[in-house]
Scaffold this motif. Structure first.
Motif, PDB file in Angstrom:
ATOM      1  N   ALA A 316       0.832  -1.201   0.000  1.00 31.27           N
ATOM      2  CA  ALA A 316       0.000   0.000   0.000  1.00 31.27           C
ATOM      3  C   ALA A 316       0.870   1.256   0.000  1.00 31.27           C
ATOM      4  N   PHE A 317       1.989   1.190   0.726  1.00 31.25           N
ATOM      5  CA  PHE A 317       2.927   2.311   0.761  1.00 31.25           C
ATOM      6  C   PHE A 317       3.381   2.674  -0.657  1.00 31.25           C
ATOM      7  N   LEU A 318       3.742   1.673  -1.451  1.00 31.30           N
ATOM      8  CA  LEU A 318       4.199   1.933  -2.818  1.00 31.30           C
ATOM      9  C   LEU A 318       3.086   2.538  -3.669  1.00 31.30           C
ATOM     10  N   LEU A 319       1.884   2.029  -3.538  1.00 31.17           N
ATOM     11  CA  LEU A 319       0.771   2.550  -4.331  1.00 31.17           C
ATOM     12  C   LEU A 319       0.471   4.002  -3.978  1.00 31.17           C
ATOM     13  N   ILE A 320       0.391   4.289  -2.676  1.00 34.55           N
ATOM     14  CA  ILE A 320       0.061   5.650  -2.254  1.00 34.55           C
ATOM     15  C   ILE A 320       1.179   6.611  -2.635  1.00 34.55           C
ATOM     16  N   TRP A 321       2.426   6.174  -2.480  1.00 36.94           N
ATOM     17  CA  TRP A 321       3.565   7.031  -2.848  1.00 36.94           C
ATOM     18  C   TRP A 321       3.519   7.356  -4.346  1.00 36.94           C
ATOM     19  N   LEU A 322       3.343   6.331  -5.159  1.00 38.98           N
ATOM     20  CA  LEU A 322       3.322   6.530  -6.603  1.00 38.98           C
ATOM     21  C   LEU A 322       2.185   7.460  -7.009  1.00 38.98           C
ATOM     22  N   GLY A 323       1.001   7.246  -6.447  1.00 36.45           N
ATOM     23  CA  GLY A 323      -0.151   8.059  -6.813  1.00 36.45           C
ATOM     24  C   GLY A 323       0.014   9.519  -6.443  1.00 36.45           C
ATOM     25  N   THR A 324       0.524   9.778  -5.251  1.00 43.34           N
ATOM     26  CA  THR A 324       0.700  11.174  -4.834  1.00 43.34           C
ATOM     27  C   THR A 324       1.897  11.815  -5.528  1.00 43.34           C
ATOM     28  N   ALA A 325       2.923  11.030  -5.858  1.00 44.45           N
ATOM     29  CA  ALA A 325       4.114  11.583  -6.500  1.00 44.45           C
ATOM     30  C   ALA A 325       3.814  12.160  -7.876  1.00 44.45           C
ATOM     31  N   VAL A 326       2.877  11.559  -8.603  1.00 43.57           N
ATOM     32  CA  VAL A 326       2.553  12.062  -9.943  1.00 43.57           C
ATOM     33  C   VAL A 326       1.467  13.131  -9.909  1.00 43.57           C
ATOM     34  N   SER A 327       0.904  13.422  -8.749  1.00 39.63           N
ATOM     35  CA  SER A 327      -0.197  14.379  -8.682  1.00 39.63           C
ATOM     36  C   SER A 327       0.182  15.783  -9.145  1.00 39.63           C
ATOM     37  N   PRO A 328       1.408  16.291  -8.899  1.00 44.59           N
ATOM     38  CA  PRO A 328       1.728  17.622  -9.442  1.00 44.59           C
ATOM     39  C   PRO A 328       1.645  17.682 -10.960  1.00 44.59           C
ATOM     40  N   SER A 329       2.043  16.613 -11.643  1.00 41.05           N
ATOM     41  CA  SER A 329       1.924  16.581 -13.096  1.00 41.05           C
ATOM     42  C   SER A 329       0.484  16.320 -13.523  1.00 41.05           C
ATOM     43  N   LEU A 330      -0.272  15.639 -12.683  1.00 41.81           N
ATOM     44  CA  LEU A 330      -1.674  15.325 -12.998  1.00 41.81           C
ATOM     45  C   LEU A 330      -2.502  16.586 -13.177  1.00 41.81           C
TER      46      LEU A 330
END
Length: 640
Positions: A316-330
């Motif tokens: 879950a840590f990896l999923l949440i990290w990945l999702g929030t990490a791309v949010s600035p570009s989103l």
């Protein structure tokens, strides 16, 4: 045998760090990148202001910069001097340390074998190598955020009786989480990640969450304390981050109820790992995906594996990290943006590494993939990506798209030419930003700063001839001189030679210029009008001599006047006000400044009003004109 096994990660990791260092350090000084960007020059200007005693939590110049990376960079500038290597070494060091952090974090979560695979791939992947070679602050975000994640897991998984050990780790996690906000704009995703991560733990792992509540409180307090100065500054200076308003169109559309731009960005971001990458050459090789097909498949399988095992905290840590990490570009334009998604890097290669490791474990099931062949496969992938990155970094990217223009490759060649000709006593440089970025660019590119340079913009119809023997003028070959001055240089017998990306003009000495209307008027004891002449009844030639180096920006005005003295139209030349307050002296004493221009409204005008002023004085007071010797604010030129 066990001692050999314990030593294995050390020598393997050492080899990986050396490989990563080679890709990040080789040719760092203008081989690739082929020059220096204005963004990197702006970083240097901030560094110089720090060394001059100007300290801040947030620097508002250059569209706004968090201060953290600049203090590291200014230290290298103080140690190594004003050069590109000093600017870029901190980024290379951050990239290498980021590799070590990825290894430590991955080992904590999935063991040493997965950690070595993740670190090995990160060492040779183009994306982290690329940003480890630029003098930009973004690469410091994966390092600080990765350290925060590592110490978080150390605190979370501590099982000893010494609760102080766990709390100290949570303290460090909070410190580095707060510090990450002082690195780069995309760090705004870090508090979003921890908010979602804590919510996940509280909902699905309440017992563990409750047992560690003291450490979590300490983490949050430290996080808030370190981040507070920046947050307070930005709240009290709402206009400091005006760059956000220039790129947040998808976010604004979302706020108005239009989901389409964000959904389109989401698909692009999902596809950037294996299909189509960033559209901008300034962020890497345009359209090249992060991974090639084999590792891309492993990455997407890894995502599915994380989704399948989402109830386990590390997945879950990896999923949440990945999702929030791309949010600035989103929520911004030009998706997928590699620089705005750079927070991904601490876990990027961990996701396919999990699948790589699992493939070896599943060999007994498939019965055709032995442990030895697994190692051969991994070594092949490592060597392939090292070769791929080398080709992309040193061949494809430096010559692709607008890279030579953005990284000012012509200026690099011009600087090499000037350094190689010690017989020169002065030179004039044509460029796009003579009063702001051209001068500091040449300062960083040249080895010999003793040669006086003058800078001008030929797009304004201007040509500068320095007082030197020989007179040398050089320009980027894709920035032509005004046709009138190009022809005049030929008539004067100039030696003209194109060398690579720049063109050189050489005259034995300053030519004697005689215009139809000689004048002798000096403005502000800095610049003297020598004469003017009309060409084809519509074009005006002006000749000036610099009598002293200006102490501030100077802008020229030309007003077309009717017979009754009323103003019909106006035009301006030279140093327009710069919103960031950047200006550098770019003329030398005794320079000849030649102008070819067409004043407006000539059909109705009977005379021109000509003068100079300091644009910095125009707000809120009336502009302060440079006075002539008799105290006048301008001269009048009759139409002929």
């Amino acid at each position: 045998m066990s001692q050999s096994g314990n030593r294995q990660p050390v020598w393997v990791m050492t080899t990986l760090l050396l490989a990563g260092a080679a890709l990040r350090l080789f040719g760092l000084n203008n081989l690739s990148p082929p020059g220096i960007t204005h963004d990197e020059v702006a970083n240097w200007l901030i560094d110089r202001s720090i060394l001059a005693g100007e300290h801040a939590i947030y620097f508002t110049r250059a569209y706004g910069h968090e201060a953290g990376f600049h203090y590291l960079q200014s230290g290298l500038v103080a140690l190594l001097g004003d050069n590109i290597l000093a600017l870029r070494l901190p980024a290379a060091f951050c990239g290498l340390l980021g590799m070590a952090v990825t290894f430590a974090l991955s080992r904590k979560l999935f063991g040493k074998n997965v950690a070595l695979m993740a670190a090995g791939l990160l060492a040779v992947l183009f994306w982290p190598v690329f940003y480890g070679r630029l003098a930009l602050r973004a690469i410091s975000l994966p390092l600080t955020s990765g350290l925060s994640a590592y110490f978080w897991w150390q605190g979370w998984e501590w099982r000893g009786e010494d609760t102080g050990h766990s709390q100290r780790r949570f303290t460090l996690a909070g410190f580095f989480a707060g510090l990450s906000l002082h690195t780069y704009l995309a760090a705004r995703a870090v508090p979003i990640f921890y908010a979602l991560w804590l919510a996940y733990l509280a909902i699905f792992h309440w017992r563990d969450f409750k047992q560690r509540w003291r450490g979590i409180v300490i983490f949050l307090l430290m996080f808030a304390a370190v981040a507070a100065p920046l947050i307070i500054f930005l709240q009290t200076n709402p206009g400091a981050e005006f760059r956000i308003s220039e790129v947040d169109a998808p976010l604004q559309a979302l706020r108005s109820g239009n989901w389409q731009p964000v959904l389109e960005n989401g698909l692009k971001l999902l596809g950037m790992f294996g299909f189509v990458g960033t559209p901008l050459w300034r962020e890497g090789v345009s359209s090249a995906p992060v991974f090639e097909p084999i590792v891309a498949v492993l990455f997407y399988i890894g995502l599915l594996l994380c989704l399948w095992r989402w109830r386990r905290p590390r997945y879950a840590f990896l999923l949440i990290w990945l999702g929030t990490a791309v949010s600035p570009s989103l929520v911004t334009i030009n998706a997928p943006s590699h620089i705005r998604s750079i927070l991904v890097l601490p876990v990027l290669t961990l996701i396919p590494a999990i699948v790589m490791h699992s493939s070896g474990q599943l060999s007994t099931l498939f019965r055709h993939l032995s442990t030895r062949s697994s190692r051969i496969l991994l070594l092949t992938i490592f060597l392939f990506y090292a070769a791929r990155t080398s080709v992309l970094q040193f061949q494809t990217w430096p010559n692709g798209g607008d890279v030579p223009f953005v990284w000012q490759a012509a200026f690099t060649e011009m600087a090499d030419y000037l350094d190689g000709h010690t017989d020169l006593t002065a030179a004039a440089i044509a460029g796009w930003s003579p009063s702001t970025m051209d001068s500091p660019t040449m300062t960083l590119l040249r080895q010999n700063d003793d040669l006086p340079l003058s800078h001008f913009d030929p797009q304004e119809g201007t040509l500068i001839l320095p007082d030197a023997e020989p007179v040398v003028v050089i320009r980027p070959s894709d920035l032509p001189l005004d046709p009138v001055w190009e022809k005049q240089l030929q008539l004067w017998g100039a030696e003209i030679e194109q060398d690579g990306r720049f063109t050189r003009y050489a005259l034995p000495k300053q030519p004697a210029i005689e215009l139809a209307n000689p004048v002798d008027v000096t403005f502000g004891e800095e610049i003297k009008l020598l004469g003017y002449e009309w060409v084809n009844e519509r074009a005006l030639l002006l000749v000036w001599r610099v009598t002293a180096v200006p102490t501030a920006s100077r802008q020229q005005f030309i007003h077309s006047l009717a017979a009754d003295g009323s103003q019909l139209a106006d035009t301006y030349r030279f140093d327009a006000p710069d919103p960031q307050g950047i200006w550098f002296p770019h003329w030398q004493p005794d320079d000849l400044i030649l102008q070819h221009l067409t004043p407006p409204a000539l059909d109705e005008a009977t005379q021109l009003r000509l003068g100079w002023f300091d644009p910095a004085t125009c707000t809120p007071e009336p502009c302060q004109n440079l006075r002539t010797g008799d105290g006048a604010k301008f001269v009048l030129l009759p139409m002929e």
